[in-house]
Motif scaffolding. Structure first.
Motif, PDB file in Angstrom:
ATOM      1  N   GLU A  99      32.071  51.234  19.634  1.00 50.42           N
ATOM      2  CA  GLU A  99      32.277  51.868  21.001  1.00 50.42           C
ATOM      3  C   GLU A  99      32.710  52.608  21.174  1.00 50.42           C
ATOM      4  O   GLU A  99      32.368  54.063  21.886  1.00 50.42           O
ATOM      5  N   TYR A 134      34.665  40.986  17.996  1.00 49.48           N
ATOM      6  CA  TYR A 134      35.111  41.352  19.184  1.00 49.48           C
ATOM      7  C   TYR A 134      34.851  42.853  18.724  1.00 49.48           C
ATOM      8  O   TYR A 134      35.225  44.030  19.576  1.00 49.48           O
ATOM      9  N   ASN A 191      29.552  39.825  25.900  1.00 46.52           N
ATOM     10  CA  ASN A 191      31.080  40.746  25.441  1.00 46.52           C
ATOM     11  C   ASN A 191      31.114  42.502  25.977  1.00 46.52           C
ATOM     12  O   ASN A 191      31.848  42.766  25.459  1.00 46.52           O
ATOM     13  N   GLN A 192      29.681  42.808  25.529  1.00 51.35           N
ATOM     14  CA  GLN A 192      29.531  43.957  25.390  1.00 51.35           C
ATOM     15  C   GLN A 192      29.888  44.874  26.640  1.00 51.35           C
ATOM     16  O   GLN A 192      30.811  45.866  26.564  1.00 51.35           O
ATOM     17  N   MET A 203      32.990  45.291  17.857  1.00 48.88           N
ATOM     18  CA  MET A 203      32.065  45.779  19.060  1.00 48.88           C
ATOM     19  C   MET A 203      33.061  47.121  19.808  1.00 48.88           C
ATOM     20  O   MET A 203      32.605  47.903  20.407  1.00 48.88           O
ATOM     21  N   HIS A 244      27.188  39.174  21.657  1.00 51.69           N
ATOM     22  CA  HIS A 244      27.042  40.973  21.785  1.00 51.69           C
ATOM     23  C   HIS A 244      26.557  41.086  23.658  1.00 51.69           C
ATOM     24  O   HIS A 244      27.278  41.504  23.810  1.00 51.69           O
ATOM     25  N   GLU A 245      25.787  39.623  23.766  1.00 53.58           N
ATOM     26  CA  GLU A 245      25.181  39.894  25.379  1.00 53.58           C
ATOM     27  C   GLU A 245      26.374  39.861  25.674  1.00 53.58           C
ATOM     28  O   GLU A 245      26.444  40.456  27.082  1.00 53.58           O
ATOM     29  N   ARG A 277      32.826  47.824  26.003  1.00 50.67           N
ATOM     30  CA  ARG A 277      32.842  48.669  26.452  1.00 50.67           C
ATOM     31  C   ARG A 277      34.138  49.074  27.376  1.00 50.67           C
ATOM     32  O   ARG A 277      34.268  50.435  27.460  1.00 50.67           O
TER      33      ARG A 277
END
Length: 67
Positions: A57, A50, A12-13, A53, A9-10, A17
């Protein structure tokens, strides 16, 4: 060594976004066609974590735009 979920997560955040914003910006351009287009775009994203995520978003961006 495999990444933990938090590490993934860190790492690919920011990218998630950026991708979500790119997709969201097409909403005004595509209008009614946007929903099926964006679903197809998300479907191609890998790995699935991903894609999730990016989907989260996008939901956040949608909520902000409605308020």
């Amino acid at each position: 060594m495999s990444l933990t979920r938090a590490d993934f997560h860190e790492q690919n955040q920011a990218s998630a976004r950026t991708e979500a914003l790119r997709l969201f910006e097409q909403k005004a351009v595509l209008q009614r066609a946007w929903l099926s287009w964006v679903a197809a775009q998300i479907y191609t994203l890998q790995p699935a974590a991903y894609a999730s995520m990016v989907r989260r978003e996008l939901a956040r961006l949608q909520e902000i735009s409605e308020n």
